[in-house]
Design a protein around this motif. Sequence first.
Motif, PDB file in Angstrom:
ATOM      1  N   TYR A 147       0.846  -1.205   0.000  1.00  0.00           N
ATOM      2  CA  TYR A 147       0.000   0.000   0.000  1.00  0.00           C
ATOM      3  C   TYR A 147       0.876   1.247   0.000  1.00  0.00           C
ATOM      4  O   TYR A 147       0.645   2.192  -0.761  1.00  0.00           O
ATOM      5  N   ALA A 148       1.894   1.214   0.887  1.00  0.00           N
ATOM      6  CA  ALA A 148       2.763   2.390   0.995  1.00  0.00           C
ATOM      7  C   ALA A 148       3.540   2.610  -0.300  1.00  0.00           C
ATOM      8  O   ALA A 148       3.721   3.744  -0.744  1.00  0.00           O
ATOM      9  N   ALA A 151       1.333   4.230  -2.804  1.00  0.00           N
ATOM     10  CA  ALA A 151       1.058   5.623  -2.468  1.00  0.00           C
ATOM     11  C   ALA A 151       2.231   6.534  -2.798  1.00  0.00           C
ATOM     12  O   ALA A 151       2.089   7.751  -2.808  1.00  0.00           O
ATOM     13  N   ARG A 157      -3.782  10.440  -7.842  1.00  0.00           N
ATOM     14  CA  ARG A 157      -4.679   9.287  -7.892  1.00  0.00           C
ATOM     15  C   ARG A 157      -4.032   8.048  -7.283  1.00  0.00           C
ATOM     16  O   ARG A 157      -4.719   7.103  -6.916  1.00  0.00           O
ATOM     17  N   LEU A 159      -2.686   7.941  -4.418  1.00  0.00           N
ATOM     18  CA  LEU A 159      -3.140   7.915  -3.020  1.00  0.00           C
ATOM     19  C   LEU A 159      -4.497   7.261  -2.926  1.00  0.00           C
ATOM     20  O   LEU A 159      -4.755   6.413  -2.068  1.00  0.00           O
ATOM     21  N   TRP A 160      -5.386   7.688  -3.800  1.00  0.00           N
ATOM     22  CA  TRP A 160      -6.747   7.156  -3.782  1.00  0.00           C
ATOM     23  C   TRP A 160      -6.739   5.660  -4.098  1.00  0.00           C
ATOM     24  O   TRP A 160      -7.434   4.863  -3.454  1.00  0.00           O
ATOM     25  N   ALA A 162      -4.243   3.605  -3.573  1.00  0.00           N
ATOM     26  CA  ALA A 162      -3.677   2.899  -2.434  1.00  0.00           C
ATOM     27  C   ALA A 162      -4.711   2.745  -1.327  1.00  0.00           C
ATOM     28  O   ALA A 162      -4.807   1.705  -0.682  1.00  0.00           O
ATOM     29  N   PHE A 163      -5.531   3.788  -1.120  1.00  0.00           N
ATOM     30  CA  PHE A 163      -6.553   3.711  -0.069  1.00  0.00           C
ATOM     31  C   PHE A 163      -7.580   2.631  -0.398  1.00  0.00           C
ATOM     32  O   PHE A 163      -7.953   1.832   0.462  1.00  0.00           O
ATOM     33  N   GLN A 164      -8.021   2.601  -1.663  1.00  0.00           N
ATOM     34  CA  GLN A 164      -8.985   1.566  -2.051  1.00  0.00           C
ATOM     35  C   GLN A 164      -8.399   0.170  -1.880  1.00  0.00           C
ATOM     36  O   GLN A 164      -9.060  -0.747  -1.396  1.00  0.00           O
ATOM     37  N   LEU A 166      -6.116  -0.608   0.181  1.00  0.00           N
ATOM     38  CA  LEU A 166      -6.014  -0.870   1.620  1.00  0.00           C
ATOM     39  C   LEU A 166      -7.331  -1.409   2.169  1.00  0.00           C
ATOM     40  O   LEU A 166      -7.360  -2.388   2.914  1.00  0.00           O
ATOM     41  N   ILE A 167      -8.435  -0.780   1.784  1.00  0.00           N
ATOM     42  CA  ILE A 167      -9.741  -1.246   2.276  1.00  0.00           C
ATOM     43  C   ILE A 167     -10.009  -2.673   1.798  1.00  0.00           C
ATOM     44  O   ILE A 167     -10.303  -3.575   2.593  1.00  0.00           O
ATOM     45  N   THR A 170      -7.487  -5.247   3.281  1.00  0.00           N
ATOM     46  CA  THR A 170      -7.694  -5.545   4.687  1.00  0.00           C
ATOM     47  C   THR A 170      -8.919  -6.430   4.876  1.00  0.00           C
ATOM     48  O   THR A 170      -8.916  -7.339   5.718  1.00  0.00           O
ATOM     49  N   ILE A 171      -9.979  -6.165   4.110  1.00  0.00           N
ATOM     50  CA  ILE A 171     -11.153  -7.040   4.205  1.00  0.00           C
ATOM     51  C   ILE A 171     -10.757  -8.466   3.822  1.00  0.00           C
ATOM     52  O   ILE A 171     -11.092  -9.433   4.515  1.00  0.00           O
ATOM     53  N   TYR A 238      -1.192   3.766 -11.203  1.00  0.00           N
ATOM     54  CA  TYR A 238      -0.654   5.013 -10.644  1.00  0.00           C
ATOM     55  C   TYR A 238       0.537   4.810  -9.721  1.00  0.00           C
ATOM     56  O   TYR A 238       1.112   5.767  -9.223  1.00  0.00           O
TER      57      TYR A 238
END
Lengths: 492, 120
Positions: A147-148, A151, A157, A159-160, A162-164, A166-167, A170-171, A238
Motif C-alpha cells: 500500500y505504501a 502511495a 490518484r 493515493l486514492w 492505495a486507499f482503495q 487498503l480497504i 484488509t477485508i 498510478y
Amino acid sequence: MLAHLPILQVVIPLMAAPLCWFLNRSKLVWIFALLVCSATFINSVLLLIEVMKSGTIIYELGGWEAPWGIEYRIDKLNAFLLLIISSIGTVVLFAANTSIQKELSEDRHTLFYSLYLLSLTGMFGIVATGDAFNVFVFLEISSLSAYALIALGKDRRALWAAFQYLIMGTIGATFILIGIGMLYQMTGTLNMSDLAERLVDVGHTRTVFAAFAFLIVGICLKLALFPLHLWLPNAYAYAPSIVTAFLAATSTKVAVYLLIRFTFTVFGISFSFTSLPLQDILMVLGLVGVFVASATAIYQQNVKHILAYSSIAQVGYMIIGYSINTSTGVMATLLHLFNHALMKGALFLALGAVMYRIGSVQLSQFQGLGRRMPLTMSAIVIGGLSLIGVPLTVGFVSKWYLLIASVEAGMWPVAVLLLLGSLLAVVYIWRIVEMAYFRPPLPGRDTVKEAPWTFLAPIWTLVIANIYFGIDTRLSVQVAQAASQSLFGINP
Amino acid sequence: MFLGLYNYWIVVLLMMIGFYIVIAHGNLVKKLVGLTIFQTSVFIFYISVGMVERGSAPILAEGINDYSNPLPHVLILTAIVVGIATTALGLALVIRIKESYGCVEEDEIQKLDQLNEENS
C-alpha cells in the motif's frame, strides 16, 4: 549454513530493510538492496536444487517440534514460487535506481528500498511458512508495504488507489483471519500438515465449511479474481513504474499459491472439490474474467491500465487451469505463474523505460516511438506476443498445456473459449503496436533517445528469458510437473 | 443454547455493522472506522474461542484446575498490532488525500478525477 536456507530466505530481506536507513544515500541503498535481493535469489536456487534432489525440507524454528512450534516447510511448490519471486525481485530492482530518480523525490528513495525489501520479506514468508497464522502475518507485512509503495506514486490518484487497495486488501486479509480462527477452533492446531490430518474428522461440520468459504473469498480478493478485482487496475496504473513491475509479477502469484496450498494441502482435494461446487464457480469466474477483463483492456487509453486489465485476464487463465483439477491443469497453472511473471515483468519494466523518457504512458503518446526507442518497443512487442501466446514464447507453452489439460478433462468448450480469449489479447496488443510503429512521431519527439542501459539490461534479460523458456521448457515444465504431481500425491 | 453463545452473536453483529459502514459510507474516515469495527469483531471471536468456562489465566497456582487457552489470545495480540498498523497507514493516506484533493468524500474525489481526465 545449508540447513538454515529456509529461514535465511525470509530473514535476510527482513534484517536488510531497516539497515537501508543507515546507508541513506540513494545509490548506496540501491546497491545494498540489489545485493540483498541477489542473496535471496541464490538462496532460492540452492533451495530448489536441494528440494528436487532430496525432497521436502522441514525447518523447525527454535528447534521446537512441529505441532507445537512453527515450522517452515519447503516442498517443490514452495521452492518454485520462491525462485519466481526472488528472481523477478532482483531483476526489477536493477532498473530501480534510474527509474525512481525521475519518479520519486530524493528523500523518499531510502523509504522506497526498505518498503520494497519488506514487501519481498512478506511474500517469501507466505510461501515458506507451514503455519496458517504465519500466513496472515506475512500477508499483512507484504500488503502494508505494498500500500505504501503504491502511495509513493507521483499522481495524486495513486493515493486514492492505495486507499482503495487498503480497504479491499484488509477485508480480504481479515476474511482469511476469520477462516484460520475457525479452523483453529475445530482442530486446535495451526500447523498446515497437522490441520490436514485433523480436518478429515470434522470435515462435515458447518464451521469448517464456513472457514473454507471465508478463506477462499479472502484469497480470491487478494488474487484479484473477477469480480473481486476492482482494486487492481488503478493500483497498478498510478504506482511508480518499478512498483508496478514488481507487484504485477509477484503479488497475485503469491495469492494463487495460497489458494493452491489451502485447497490441496490443508483441506485436501476430496473436501475442496467434492463437498462444495468450488470447481464450477471458479471455472465460470475465471472464464468470465478472461473475457470481461480483456474486453475492458481494449478500451483503455492508459497503457498501464491496458496491461493491468490484461493481468486480471491472465489470473483468469491461472484459475481455469486450477479448476480443471487434474495434475496437468494445476501444472499449467504453475507454468503460467512462472511465465506470466516473466512477461509482465518485461512489459511493465519497458513501460517504466517509456515513462522515464517521455514522462507519460498514455496510448496517444506512443505515436512513432518504435523509431525513437527501438529496443524498448521491440521488448514490448515480444512481451505482447508472449501475452497472446505466439509459439516460441513462454505464453505459448502455458496456453498449450492449458489446452491439453482442458481437452484431457473432456472440456472442449473451455478449450475453444481459451483460444477466443487469446484473440482479444491480440486486439489490445495490436493497438499499442499500431501506435508505436505505424503512426508518425509527435512533434518535438526528435530528441527522445533510447532508454539507458540500466533499463535495457533487465528488460532484455526478461525478454530473452521469455524466448528461452518458450523454446527450452525443461526447467519450468519439469519443476511445475513435479510440484503438481506431488500435490496430487503421484510419485514420479 | 441461543443466549449461551451470546458472545458469538455479538461478533456476528459487529462484523455486519463494520462491513456495512465500509460499504455504505463515502467518508474515508468513516470507512476506516468501519474497517476497525470489522477487525475488532474478529479479535473478539478469537478471544471467545480461547476462553474456557470458569478457566483462569494460564499461570500455575493452587486451587485452580482449569486454564483458558492462551494461544488464541497471543495470536490476537499480533493481529491487533497488525490492525493498528493498518489503521495508522489508512489515516496517513487520508491526510495525504485531504492535502492533495481537498476533501475526504469518495464521490467528490471521483468527480475530481473525472474532471482531471476530461481536461487532460
